[in-house]
Motif scaffolding. Structure first.
Motif, PDB file in Angstrom:
ATOM      1  N   THR A   1       1.578   9.393   0.182  1.00 24.86           N
ATOM      2  CA  THR A   1       2.752   8.242  -0.245  1.00 24.86           C
ATOM      3  C   THR A   1       2.515   6.928   0.113  1.00 24.86           C
ATOM      4  OG1 THR A   1       4.531  10.104   0.315  1.00 24.86           O
ATOM      5  CG2 THR A   1       4.917   7.834   0.110  1.00 24.86           C
ATOM      6  N   GLU A   2       1.792   6.491   1.200  1.00 25.02           N
ATOM      7  CA  GLU A   2       1.496   5.183   1.390  1.00 25.02           C
ATOM      8  C   GLU A   2       0.375   4.765   0.700  1.00 25.02           C
ATOM      9  OE1 GLU A   2       1.486   1.498   3.505  1.00 25.02           O
ATOM     10  OE2 GLU A   2       2.999   3.281   3.508  1.00 25.02           O
TER      11      GLU A   2
ATOM     12  N   ARG B   1       1.915   3.819  -2.563  1.00 24.11           N
ATOM     13  CA  ARG B   1       2.607   2.594  -2.335  1.00 24.11           C
ATOM     14  C   ARG B   1       1.537   1.415  -2.291  1.00 24.11           C
ATOM     15  NH1 ARG B   1       4.266  -1.140   0.889  1.00 24.11           N
ATOM     16  NH2 ARG B   1       2.978  -0.364   2.684  1.00 24.11           N
TER      17      ARG B   1
END
Length: 200
Positions: free
Chosen positions: A72-73, A76
């Motif tokens: 997820t990071e 992003r």
């Protein structure tokens, strides 16, 4: 690094969860809803078994969660980099397109017999735009659109002789410059679509 949850991970977690559920149900539904009468050795064995199941679930669940957080990071960060690249390319292209528009205005004045002595920008492409060409290719379609605009602007520049646009070359100049201008407009639409896809 492997990202996401595999079918094997889910299967193991599901089996262990089912086993824990069976154990709890058995304990709750025992005679008179009381815990079954077990010896201390049997209780110790059950506690050890439950602890082992819990440890296995944690051992599988924590890495799965960690992979999810990392994935997820990274996604992003990638979206942020794409947005920043879009903004840089748009700012540079807007300055470039402004020069093309001024050149088209000069060419129109020449056609109307006014504005003699006003030289067009040549070269039209700014160094900032040319420096961003390699970065534009990292985005879908954008690289081709920006390169096309630069090439057509360069073709228009080739029609400029000694700082002026010759009458015989003026139609070609306007055609090339107009195509470069329109490609910039198309590029803005593409950038907007990419920004929408990478928002958040």
């Amino acid at each position: 690094m492997k990202q996401g949850r595999s079918d094997r991970d889910w299967a193991v977690v599901a089996v262990m969860t089912f086993g824990a559920g069976v154990l709890i149900t058995w304990a709750i539904t025992a005679d008179s809803h009381a815990w079954p009468k077990l010896t201390s050795e049997q209780w110790a064995a059950w506690v050890q078994a439950i602890g082992s199941i819990a440890a296995l679930m944690i051992g599988i669940g924590v890495p799965i969660w960690q992979r999810h957080v990392v994935s997820t990071e990274e996604a992003r960060k990638e979206r942020r980099l794409i947005r920043e690249r879009c903004f840089r390319i748009r700012r540079a292209t807007e300055a470039f397109q402004k020069r093309i528009g001024e050149n088209l205005n000069v060419a129109e004045h020449y056609a109307n017999g006014i504005g003699w002595g006003i030289p067009p920008h040549s070269p039209t492409a700014t160094t900032e735009v040319e420096a961003l060409l390699h970065e534009a290719w990292e985005l879908p379609i954008v690289g081709a659109q920006l390169l096309g605009a630069v090439n057509f602007a360069s073709a228009a520049d080739d029609q400029v002789i000694d700082g002026s646009i010759d009458d015989a070359l003026r139609p070609a100049y306007r055609k090339f410059a107009r195509t470069a201008y329109d490609l910039c407009d198309a590029l803005y639409e593409t950038l907007d679509e990419i920004l929408d896809q990478n928002s958040g």
